[in-house]
Design a protein around this motif. Structure first.
Motif, short mmCIF file in Angstrom:
data_model
loop_
_atom_site.label_atom_id
_atom_site.label_comp_id
_atom_site.label_asym_id
_atom_site.label_seq_id
_atom_site.Cartn_x
_atom_site.Cartn_y
_atom_site.Cartn_z
N TRP A 99 6.26 -5.69 -2.72
CA TRP A 99 6.30 -5.61 -4.18
C TRP A 99 5.01 -6.23 -4.68
N ALA A 100 4.05 -5.41 -5.07
CA ALA A 100 2.73 -5.92 -5.46
C ALA A 100 2.35 -5.44 -6.85
N GLY A 101 1.99 -6.38 -7.69
CA GLY A 101 1.55 -6.04 -9.03
C GLY A 101 1.23 -7.29 -9.83
N SER A 102 0.27 -7.19 -10.71
CA SER A 102 -0.13 -8.31 -11.58
C SER A 102 -0.45 -9.58 -10.80
N GLY A 103 -1.12 -9.42 -9.66
CA GLY A 103 -1.52 -10.57 -8.86
C GLY A 103 -0.46 -11.11 -7.93
N LEU A 104 0.69 -10.49 -7.89
CA LEU A 104 1.79 -10.93 -7.02
C LEU A 104 1.87 -10.04 -5.79
N GLU A 105 1.88 -10.66 -4.63
CA GLU A 105 2.11 -9.96 -3.36
C GLU A 105 3.39 -10.56 -2.79
N SER A 106 4.49 -9.81 -2.87
CA SER A 106 5.77 -10.36 -2.43
C SER A 106 6.55 -9.32 -1.64
N GLY A 157 7.31 -14.86 -1.50
CA GLY A 157 5.87 -14.70 -1.63
C GLY A 157 5.28 -15.24 -2.91
N PHE A 158 6.06 -15.87 -3.76
CA PHE A 158 5.52 -16.44 -4.99
C PHE A 158 4.70 -17.69 -4.66
N THR A 159 3.51 -17.77 -5.20
CA THR A 159 2.66 -18.95 -5.02
C THR A 159 2.57 -19.70 -6.34
N ALA A 160 1.89 -20.83 -6.33
CA ALA A 160 1.72 -21.62 -7.55
C ALA A 160 1.02 -20.80 -8.64
N ASP A 161 0.20 -19.84 -8.25
CA ASP A 161 -0.52 -19.00 -9.21
C ASP A 161 0.38 -17.93 -9.84
N ALA A 205 5.30 -14.60 -12.98
CA ALA A 205 6.09 -13.64 -12.20
C ALA A 205 7.34 -14.29 -11.62
N TYR A 206 7.20 -15.52 -11.14
CA TYR A 206 8.35 -16.24 -10.57
C TYR A 206 9.45 -16.44 -11.62
#
Length: 136
Positions: free
Chosen positions: A77-84, A105-109, A113-114
């Protein structure tokens, strides 16, 4: 339920549905049904299949990673800077199916999205339940 750690965050949502696994599987893998509760897209339960989901807020690019019919479906699931990765696990119960969705796959950035996923997935599953009540 949501779990977090310093390295990565994940969103976990579990729900019991009063429908058999094969019915939930159809709702997770047939594009016309998925469009009713999640987003429009050309999903297919075929490993390696590339597809996109789209909504008024944007779109995500996906690739099917794992398929175990009526048991496990996972896709990137990839979009708006999220790679999950989104993983659906179906477990038959005496009264229907236990559905577990995990998005990792959620990071601090990926704070926006999280938080969006934490709020959105329970609403999507409410919509899924409504679709399941209507279809055969």
């Amino acid at each position: 339920m949501t779990e977090t750690s310093a390295e990565a965050r994940r969103v976990v949502v579990e729900r019991e549905f009063a429908h058999p696994p094969e019915k939930l599987w159809r709702a997770l893998t047939q594009p016309h049904l998925v469009a009713e509760w999640l987003m429009a897209g050309d999903i297919a339960a075929t490993p390696g299949h590339h597809f996109s989901f789209g909504a008024d807020w944007g779109h995500v690019d996906c690739e099917v990673i794992t398929v175990e019919p009526e048991r496990i479906l996972a896709y990137s699931w990839a979009g708006s800077g999220l790679e999950s990765v989104v993983t659906w696990t179906l477990t038959a119960t005496a009264t229907g199916t236990r559905l577990r969705m995990v998005q990792t796959g959620f990071t601090a950035d990926n704070k926006l999205a999280y938080h969006g996923a934490r709020a959105g997935w329970p609403r999507f599953l409410n919509a899924l339940d409504a679709v399941l009540e209507r279809v055969d």
